[in-house]
Design a protein around this motif. Structure first.
Motif, PDB file in Angstrom:
ATOM      1  N   ASN A 112      19.962   6.641 -42.062  1.00  0.00           N
ATOM      2  CA  ASN A 112      19.330   6.460 -40.747  1.00  0.00           C
ATOM      3  C   ASN A 112      20.094   7.215 -39.649  1.00  0.00           C
ATOM      4  O   ASN A 112      19.498   7.847 -38.769  1.00  0.00           O
ATOM      5  CB  ASN A 112      19.285   4.966 -40.375  1.00  0.00           C
ATOM      6  CG  ASN A 112      18.306   4.194 -41.252  1.00  0.00           C
ATOM      7  OD1 ASN A 112      17.450   4.779 -41.919  1.00  0.00           O
ATOM      8  ND2 ASN A 112      18.434   2.873 -41.253  1.00  0.00           N
ATOM      9  N   PHE A 113      21.440   7.134 -39.742  1.00  0.00           N
ATOM     10  CA  PHE A 113      22.280   7.790 -38.735  1.00  0.00           C
ATOM     11  C   PHE A 113      21.998   9.298 -38.683  1.00  0.00           C
ATOM     12  O   PHE A 113      21.774   9.877 -37.614  1.00  0.00           O
ATOM     13  CB  PHE A 113      23.759   7.531 -39.068  1.00  0.00           C
ATOM     14  CG  PHE A 113      24.726   8.318 -38.218  1.00  0.00           C
ATOM     15  CD1 PHE A 113      25.004   7.924 -36.915  1.00  0.00           C
ATOM     16  CD2 PHE A 113      25.353   9.459 -38.721  1.00  0.00           C
ATOM     17  CE1 PHE A 113      25.895   8.660 -36.128  1.00  0.00           C
ATOM     18  CE2 PHE A 113      26.237  10.194 -37.942  1.00  0.00           C
ATOM     19  CZ  PHE A 113      26.511   9.789 -36.643  1.00  0.00           C
ATOM     20  N   HIS A 114      21.994   9.940 -39.851  1.00  0.00           N
ATOM     21  CA  HIS A 114      21.795  11.396 -39.889  1.00  0.00           C
ATOM     22  C   HIS A 114      20.343  11.793 -39.611  1.00  0.00           C
ATOM     23  O   HIS A 114      20.097  12.852 -39.034  1.00  0.00           O
ATOM     24  CB  HIS A 114      22.290  11.962 -41.226  1.00  0.00           C
ATOM     25  CG  HIS A 114      23.780  11.956 -41.334  1.00  0.00           C
ATOM     26  ND1 HIS A 114      24.584  12.841 -40.662  1.00  0.00           N
ATOM     27  CD2 HIS A 114      24.628  11.131 -42.026  1.00  0.00           C
ATOM     28  CE1 HIS A 114      25.858  12.590 -40.931  1.00  0.00           C
ATOM     29  NE2 HIS A 114      25.914  11.550 -41.763  1.00  0.00           N
ATOM     30  N   LEU A 115      19.407  10.935 -39.993  1.00  0.00           N
ATOM     31  CA  LEU A 115      18.004  11.225 -39.663  1.00  0.00           C
ATOM     32  C   LEU A 115      17.819  11.214 -38.157  1.00  0.00           C
ATOM     33  O   LEU A 115      17.177  12.113 -37.594  1.00  0.00           O
ATOM     34  CB  LEU A 115      17.079  10.193 -40.326  1.00  0.00           C
ATOM     35  CG  LEU A 115      15.582  10.359 -40.014  1.00  0.00           C
ATOM     36  CD1 LEU A 115      15.073  11.730 -40.466  1.00  0.00           C
ATOM     37  CD2 LEU A 115      14.769   9.245 -40.673  1.00  0.00           C
ATOM     38  N   ASN A 116      18.398  10.206 -37.485  1.00  0.00           N
ATOM     39  CA  ASN A 116      18.313  10.160 -36.019  1.00  0.00           C
ATOM     40  C   ASN A 116      18.965  11.384 -35.387  1.00  0.00           C
ATOM     41  O   ASN A 116      18.435  11.952 -34.428  1.00  0.00           O
ATOM     42  CB  ASN A 116      18.989   8.875 -35.497  1.00  0.00           C
ATOM     43  CG  ASN A 116      18.053   7.679 -35.561  1.00  0.00           C
ATOM     44  OD1 ASN A 116      17.078   7.591 -34.818  1.00  0.00           O
ATOM     45  ND2 ASN A 116      18.327   6.751 -36.478  1.00  0.00           N
ATOM     46  N   GLY A 143      19.250  14.411 -36.732  1.00  0.00           N
ATOM     47  CA  GLY A 143      18.361  15.548 -36.960  1.00  0.00           C
ATOM     48  C   GLY A 143      17.164  15.532 -36.027  1.00  0.00           C
ATOM     49  O   GLY A 143      16.797  16.569 -35.459  1.00  0.00           O
ATOM     50  N   LEU A 144      16.567  14.365 -35.842  1.00  0.00           N
ATOM     51  CA  LEU A 144      15.383  14.247 -34.974  1.00  0.00           C
ATOM     52  C   LEU A 144      15.738  14.533 -33.523  1.00  0.00           C
ATOM     53  O   LEU A 144      14.938  15.132 -32.786  1.00  0.00           O
ATOM     54  CB  LEU A 144      14.771  12.847 -35.118  1.00  0.00           C
ATOM     55  CG  LEU A 144      14.114  12.560 -36.481  1.00  0.00           C
ATOM     56  CD1 LEU A 144      13.870  11.071 -36.664  1.00  0.00           C
ATOM     57  CD2 LEU A 144      12.802  13.341 -36.631  1.00  0.00           C
ATOM     58  N   ARG A 145      16.941  14.102 -33.106  1.00  0.00           N
ATOM     59  CA  ARG A 145      17.389  14.392 -31.729  1.00  0.00           C
ATOM     60  C   ARG A 145      17.604  15.891 -31.535  1.00  0.00           C
ATOM     61  O   ARG A 145      17.260  16.454 -30.510  1.00  0.00           O
ATOM     62  CB  ARG A 145      18.707  13.651 -31.432  1.00  0.00           C
ATOM     63  CG  ARG A 145      18.520  12.321 -30.700  1.00  0.00           C
ATOM     64  CD  ARG A 145      19.830  11.839 -30.091  1.00  0.00           C
ATOM     65  NE  ARG A 145      20.920  11.788 -31.069  1.00  0.00           N
ATOM     66  CZ  ARG A 145      21.152  10.739 -31.844  1.00  0.00           C
ATOM     67  NH1 ARG A 145      20.380   9.676 -31.786  1.00  0.00           N
ATOM     68  NH2 ARG A 145      22.174  10.763 -32.693  1.00  0.00           N
ATOM     69  N   ASN A 178      11.076  20.434 -36.503  1.00  0.00           N
ATOM     70  CA  ASN A 178      11.238  20.781 -37.921  1.00  0.00           C
ATOM     71  C   ASN A 178      11.524  19.566 -38.812  1.00  0.00           C
ATOM     72  O   ASN A 178      12.106  19.707 -39.891  1.00  0.00           O
ATOM     73  CB  ASN A 178      12.365  21.816 -38.083  1.00  0.00           C
ATOM     74  CG  ASN A 178      11.976  23.186 -37.556  1.00  0.00           C
ATOM     75  OD1 ASN A 178      12.174  23.478 -36.382  1.00  0.00           O
ATOM     76  ND2 ASN A 178      11.424  24.033 -38.390  1.00  0.00           N
ATOM     77  N   HIS A 179      11.064  18.387 -38.361  1.00  0.00           N
ATOM     78  CA  HIS A 179      11.382  17.181 -39.133  1.00  0.00           C
ATOM     79  C   HIS A 179      10.699  17.159 -40.510  1.00  0.00           C
ATOM     80  O   HIS A 179      11.112  16.435 -41.400  1.00  0.00           O
ATOM     81  CB  HIS A 179      11.007  15.911 -38.341  1.00  0.00           C
ATOM     82  CG  HIS A 179       9.537  15.706 -38.189  1.00  0.00           C
ATOM     83  ND1 HIS A 179       8.783  16.352 -37.240  1.00  0.00           N
ATOM     84  CD2 HIS A 179       8.664  14.922 -38.901  1.00  0.00           C
ATOM     85  CE1 HIS A 179       7.518  15.975 -37.344  1.00  0.00           C
ATOM     86  NE2 HIS A 179       7.421  15.113 -38.344  1.00  0.00           N
ATOM     87  N   LYS A 213       9.110   6.947 -33.753  1.00  0.00           N
ATOM     88  CA  LYS A 213       9.747   6.677 -32.463  1.00  0.00           C
ATOM     89  C   LYS A 213       9.962   7.955 -31.654  1.00  0.00           C
ATOM     90  O   LYS A 213       9.793   8.008 -30.458  1.00  0.00           O
ATOM     91  CB  LYS A 213      11.100   5.981 -32.685  1.00  0.00           C
ATOM     92  CG  LYS A 213      11.005   4.468 -32.802  1.00  0.00           C
ATOM     93  CD  LYS A 213      12.386   3.830 -32.695  1.00  0.00           C
ATOM     94  CE  LYS A 213      13.027   3.735 -34.068  1.00  0.00           C
ATOM     95  NZ  LYS A 213      14.393   3.214 -34.007  1.00  0.00           N
ATOM     96  N   TYR A 214      10.337   9.033 -32.386  1.00  0.00           N
ATOM     97  CA  TYR A 214      10.613  10.310 -31.711  1.00  0.00           C
ATOM     98  C   TYR A 214       9.334  11.057 -31.367  1.00  0.00           C
ATOM     99  O   TYR A 214       9.297  11.813 -30.390  1.00  0.00           O
ATOM    100  CB  TYR A 214      11.527  11.186 -32.586  1.00  0.00           C
ATOM    101  CG  TYR A 214      12.964  10.682 -32.590  1.00  0.00           C
ATOM    102  CD1 TYR A 214      13.866  11.162 -31.669  1.00  0.00           C
ATOM    103  CD2 TYR A 214      13.381   9.714 -33.488  1.00  0.00           C
ATOM    104  CE1 TYR A 214      15.190  10.687 -31.636  1.00  0.00           C
ATOM    105  CE2 TYR A 214      14.685   9.241 -33.482  1.00  0.00           C
ATOM    106  CZ  TYR A 214      15.577   9.735 -32.547  1.00  0.00           C
ATOM    107  OH  TYR A 214      16.880   9.263 -32.523  1.00  0.00           O
TER     108      TYR A 214
END
Length: 464
Positions: A425-429, A431-433, A438-439, A461-462
């Motif tokens: 979850n930490f790294h997905l957030n 990447g999305l930020r 390019n998600h 959410k993003y």
């Protein structure tokens, strides 16, 4: 070619001096002859003969200022600065208007890294000398030592105003323009210089280099044309012209230029390689290969040559041949990261995944820290099921590329695969930020993770 009267006299003096050394007879020379003999030996690096000539010269002319100044020059060359300075101070008391005293004082100060004081001495020398160009050039060099490129440029320009044929000063002026990123100003200066000196092939060549830096390749070719018209054997101008023609996609003309350099001198590996590249661009595969082979034969240690021939076979999708040449290259230089990277790419294409992973690892170990190397390497680790190692590599990569979304999405996917949801979850957030656009990379690389409801909720959410 006939020698000038001065050259004939100089040669006669040298022959007479060397004959004297062989026979142990003592011949008389005037002090200026001795100066010329000593300076000749210094210029040609024969310091023992220079010292012998100086000793004999001072024995015959103990009060000669010129010989004592040559002695100072020799002492400065040998870093015996205190002795040289003592002699200069004695000479200064006798001849305070001799410019050479100030020049040698400047040389001593320069050797002591006192460049501002050296300039002060040279400014005094300017008031006494007839050879302004030489002193201006020396002041320019002192400013170069001080990293004051603007002042250096000013004095090299003054030098050229006094002596338009001082090519070292011309090169130094252009070096200053280049260092200061003043390509357009360099063009303006060189055009002005050429207006007064239209037959200066060096100026035309330097003008071509400036146009090349400004990506004005047609003008560069035009300038190089003039350089080669003035001097038909100007090898450097033909090489630069060929490079410009390549940029203009005039490959056949570029080949002709490169071949001219081979007629003027022995073929260089650089020219052979470029001819091969041009033939490949023209679609002449047979001649391209011929020149690539000539290049590796000419210089087996030239990595660009092995890379060219390997890449050629990769583009042809002839991976077995490509692997053969990659292995040959590695046999010559096993520490070359570019060779290992190609070894990896070829083995990946051949589905030799463990060999590919080894290639990426070796490439990294030998200094390759490009982003694509990290990504391709971890892709291979994932293919062979080494997810933990892939995570370790990507965490190393974040130290080099701390804001790279491609790393973060990969880390997220790998942590999810390992069942470490919180880290995923930490790294997905992250990447999305960094890059929401390019998600879908997660979908490409980890389709099973993409379909997880928890992952989709974070992405949603993003998107809002």
């Amino acid at each position: 070619m006939r020698l000038s009267h001065d050259e004939e006299e100089s040669n006669r003096s040298l022959s007479k001096f060397e004959s004297m050394l062989k026979t142990n007879k003592v011949f008389f020379f005037d002090s200026e002859e001795f100066e010329d003999i000593i300076l000749h030996y210094m210029d040609t690096g024969r310091m023992n003969l220079a010292k012998k000539a100086l000793k004999l010269g001072l024995e015959q002319h103990p009060k000669s200022t010129g010989l004592q100044l040559v002695q100072v020059e020799l002492l400065v060359y040998e870093d015996k600065l205190d002795i040289a300075e003592k002699i200069l101070n004695e000479l200064f008391a006798i001849e305070p208007t001799n410019e050479e005293i100030y020049i040698q004082k400047a040389n001593i100060l320069s050797k002591r890294d006192q460049h501002e004081k050296a300039v002060e001495q040279l400014q005094i020398a300017l008031t006494y000398t007839d050879d302004l160009a030489d002193v201006y050039s020396m002041i320019g060099m002192e400013y170069l030592f001080m990293d004051d490129l603007e002042q250096a440029k000013t004095y090299f320009i003054k030098c050229l105003e006094s002596d338009t044929e001082d090519y070292s000063a011309l090169y130094n002026v252009v070096y200053c323009f280049d260092f200061l990123d003043q390509n357009e100003e360099a063009v303006a200066y060189l055009e002005q210089f050429i207006d007064k000196n239209p037959y200066s092939e060096v100026a035309w060549h330097q003008l071509g280099r400036q146009f090349y830096s400004l990506k004005n390749y047609e003008k560069a070719v035009w300038a190089y044309d003039y350089a080669t018209l003035i001097d038909e054997s100007f090898l450097g101008a033909y090489l630069e012209k060929a490079k410009s023609l390549e940029k203009l996609k005039k490959y056949q003309e570029a080949i002709d230029c490169y071949k001219t350099t081979m007629e003027l001198d022995d073929a260089t590996s650089f020219a052979l390689l470029r001819v091969g590249k041009c033939y490949e661009k023209l679609g002449n595969i047979e001649l391209a290969l011929k020149y690539y082979h000539k290049t590796v034969h000419e210089d087996p240690l030239l990595d660009k040559a092995w890379i060219a021939i390997t890449d050629f076979y990769i583009r042809q999708k002839n991976y077995q041949k490509a692997l053969y040449y990659a292995n040959k290259a590695l046999g010559i230089d096993g520490d070359n990261s570019e060779y290992w990277k190609r070894y990896a790419v070829i083995n990946e294409a051949l589905h030799h995944f463990e060999e590919a992973e080894l290639g990426y690892k070796k490439s990294f170990e030998h200094g390759d820290i490009n982003l694509d190397t990290f990504l391709l390497w971890t892709n291979m680790l994932q293919v062979i099921g080494e997810n933990e190692e892939a995570i370790e590599i990507l965490l190393q990569a974040t130290e080099v590329f701390p804001d790279e979304y491609e790393i973060e999405y990969r880390l997220a996917g790998l942590y999810y695969l390992m069942g470490q949801t919180r880290k995923g979850n930490f790294h997905l957030n992250n990447g999305l930020r960094m890059n929401f656009k390019n998600h879908t990379l997660i979908q490409e690389l980890f389709p099973s993770i993409w379909n997880k409801k928890s992952v989709q909720n974070i992405i949603k959410k993003y998107s809002e």
